[in-house]
Design a protein around this motif. Sequence first.
Motif, short mmCIF file in Angstrom:
data_model
loop_
_atom_site.label_atom_id
_atom_site.label_comp_id
_atom_site.label_asym_id
_atom_site.label_seq_id
_atom_site.Cartn_x
_atom_site.Cartn_y
_atom_site.Cartn_z
N GLN A 332 10.79 42.24 76.42
CA GLN A 332 11.66 42.40 77.58
C GLN A 332 12.02 41.01 78.09
N TYR A 333 13.21 40.56 77.71
CA TYR A 333 13.71 39.28 78.20
C TYR A 333 15.23 39.32 78.16
N THR A 334 15.84 38.49 78.97
CA THR A 334 17.30 38.47 79.06
C THR A 334 17.89 37.52 78.03
N VAL A 335 19.11 37.84 77.60
CA VAL A 335 19.84 37.02 76.64
C VAL A 335 21.29 36.92 77.09
N GLN A 336 21.95 35.91 76.58
CA GLN A 336 23.39 35.76 76.79
C GLN A 336 24.12 36.41 75.62
N VAL A 337 25.20 37.12 75.93
CA VAL A 337 25.92 37.89 74.91
C VAL A 337 27.42 37.64 75.05
N SER A 338 28.08 37.43 73.91
CA SER A 338 29.53 37.40 73.84
C SER A 338 29.96 38.43 72.80
N ALA A 339 30.87 39.32 73.19
CA ALA A 339 31.25 40.44 72.32
C ALA A 339 32.68 40.28 71.81
N GLY A 340 32.88 40.54 70.54
CA GLY A 340 34.20 40.49 69.95
C GLY A 340 34.43 39.23 69.16
N LEU A 341 35.06 39.39 67.98
CA LEU A 341 35.25 38.24 67.09
C LEU A 341 36.08 37.15 67.75
N ILE A 385 31.56 42.78 66.12
CA ILE A 385 30.70 41.60 65.99
C ILE A 385 30.30 41.15 67.39
N LEU A 386 29.09 40.58 67.47
CA LEU A 386 28.55 40.18 68.76
C LEU A 386 27.67 38.94 68.57
N ALA A 387 27.74 37.99 69.50
CA ALA A 387 26.91 36.79 69.44
C ALA A 387 25.85 36.85 70.54
N LEU A 388 24.65 36.41 70.22
CA LEU A 388 23.52 36.53 71.14
C LEU A 388 22.67 35.27 71.09
N GLY A 415 22.28 48.74 69.14
CA GLY A 415 21.41 48.33 68.04
C GLY A 415 22.12 47.28 67.21
N LEU A 416 21.51 46.13 67.03
CA LEU A 416 22.17 45.00 66.39
C LEU A 416 21.48 44.62 65.09
N GLN A 417 22.28 44.28 64.10
CA GLN A 417 21.79 43.72 62.85
C GLN A 417 22.23 42.26 62.79
N VAL A 418 21.25 41.36 62.64
CA VAL A 418 21.56 39.94 62.57
C VAL A 418 22.13 39.63 61.19
N VAL A 484 36.99 34.76 47.06
CA VAL A 484 36.04 35.80 47.48
C VAL A 484 35.14 36.18 46.32
N LEU A 485 33.82 36.25 46.59
CA LEU A 485 32.85 36.65 45.58
C LEU A 485 32.47 38.12 45.67
N GLY A 486 32.65 38.69 46.82
CA GLY A 486 32.32 40.11 46.96
C GLY A 486 32.27 40.51 48.42
N LEU A 487 32.66 41.75 48.70
CA LEU A 487 32.65 42.29 50.06
C LEU A 487 31.26 42.82 50.37
N ASP A 488 30.57 42.17 51.30
CA ASP A 488 29.20 42.57 51.65
C ASP A 488 29.15 43.69 52.67
N MET A 489 30.08 43.67 53.62
CA MET A 489 30.03 44.65 54.71
C MET A 489 31.44 44.93 55.19
N GLN A 490 31.69 46.18 55.50
CA GLN A 490 32.99 46.59 56.02
C GLN A 490 32.77 47.68 57.05
N THR A 491 33.25 47.46 58.27
CA THR A 491 33.17 48.45 59.33
C THR A 491 34.58 48.71 59.85
N ALA A 492 34.67 49.53 60.89
CA ALA A 492 35.98 49.79 61.47
C ALA A 492 36.57 48.56 62.14
N ALA A 493 35.71 47.57 62.48
CA ALA A 493 36.17 46.40 63.22
C ALA A 493 36.21 45.12 62.40
N ILE A 494 35.29 44.94 61.46
CA ILE A 494 35.18 43.65 60.76
C ILE A 494 34.93 43.82 59.26
N GLU A 495 35.15 42.71 58.56
CA GLU A 495 34.77 42.60 57.14
C GLU A 495 33.94 41.33 56.98
#
Length: 506
Positions: A332-341, A385-388, A415-418, A484-495
């Motif tokens: 339980q600790y606070t963090v700074q967050v910026s959302a959006g590419l 995408i989100l920065a923390l 829920g975030l995946q780094v 490009v070597l390969g697409l690792d991740m693709q979501t509705a918002a980012i690649e």
Amino acid sequence: MSEPERSSDSLDAVLTWLAGEPGDDPVSDLALLRSHLVAAGDDTLSISQREELLDLFRLRALDISGRFRPCLLTATLPLPRDLHVPAATLIDSLLVIAEHYRVVLADLQRRWLRSRRQELVVLSGHALGLVGEACMIGAMAGAAAPFGLWQRAHVLWLASGLREQMNEAAPEGEMAVAGRQYRRLLAVSVSQPEGLTARELQWLYDYLEVAAADAVLSAQPILPDAASYWLDMAQDSPPIAVSRRRPGEGPNILHFSPQPIARRLAVQIEWLEERILQAEVVGLARDGELLDPDTSGLPEGLTPVEVLSLLRRLRDRWVSPPLRAQQRRKHQYTVQVSAGLKAIWEIGRGNQTSIAEWLVFNESPGGYAILCVGGVDGALSAGMILALRRDASQPWSICVVRWIRSDNPDQVELGLQVVSQGYTSVSIGFRGGEARNTSPALMLPPMAAVRPHLALVTHAGTYVSRRFLLVHEGAQLYVAQGRVLGLDMQTAAIELFQYEIDPYPI
């Protein structure tokens, strides 16, 4: 006036309203529906009368839901109060009507007549359709399944009598609706709906209207274990992956597998990849002809690229349910967050953008679960995408939002995946892109044992060819051609894709 006369007048008023044209505003129509729903529990009516009345209520509720869905499609999470409250009311209303169906089914079962088996199946199908609609509206609103939803779904499916018929030939026509609606509800649940956008959820629900019939539901374990689920019909809980927890024993245990739907997806993915490649020459992917439902067999509502991205993710989830590799620890600790590419990209260029304060409530080396502190500023969606970072002295961690939950407008859990520790803001432009301008991108360093090469995060739909131009405006201007070597991740918002500097630039 006697009680029966007052009851008759009240019923006449309800029937008059149900027979009339729906109102223009679905929220106002929903309030009227709620005020009339008490009539559905009138036990002075015969079973036939109650069935007819419930059918009218069901059709009106589904009509309201169909007109309310577009509000959720264009909204962002967390929902504003003027959408959150009617969404919750609509979910409750759908479940109330489903509960009235359950009572009628129980009455029919007490007076069991063999000749009314078809009636039980049809009524169960109608009620399960309402439960499924409530589940989808809740998922589109970012809310968890209401208490009792799964218990109600299990009871309704059991009331259909289809469990005893699982080894017989599959029913057809109206008799098939209950089994298909129940399987659709299970399939949506194992698709990780909290990780999909509202548009993706509606598309998936429409897609499963037919495709869910392929899913396997059995009293016996289904192989392979890695792609199967189990559920306890005595509990208020959704299917659980066998790979996460072994099933219990007893007559209430059922086994479920969406693998046959995944095989259908594999064929459609291959077809769509081929058509998109061909369409680049004639422009079909842009004008919508490519996904004509009559030729593609796919619902409308998403672009071809969005459909392809969603189908790939669904196939992966259904073939192999994701497992948490590292245990999360409570903190339980606070963090700074910026959302959006774009906001994160601007920070990387030294520009000031909005930075919010959130609370971490658990973490692992690969991710976080965070909670908003003091309200939410800005739009959030699964897949963005989100920065923390903990404070200004530390570098930003770049994360992808894997799931989002919002049970009220003032509270959101993510829920975030780094995907990276640190980043660099760059601009890129692909060969074959429609626009001549470059697009913002985040350049990510390699991650040991995860990603051996440099990677880029871009907006979804940016990646259109193997070669691209990369520009970094730092102390010195750096321009290079990447491959490009390969697409690792693709979501509705980012690649997210790995790349290398092209040794043979063109």
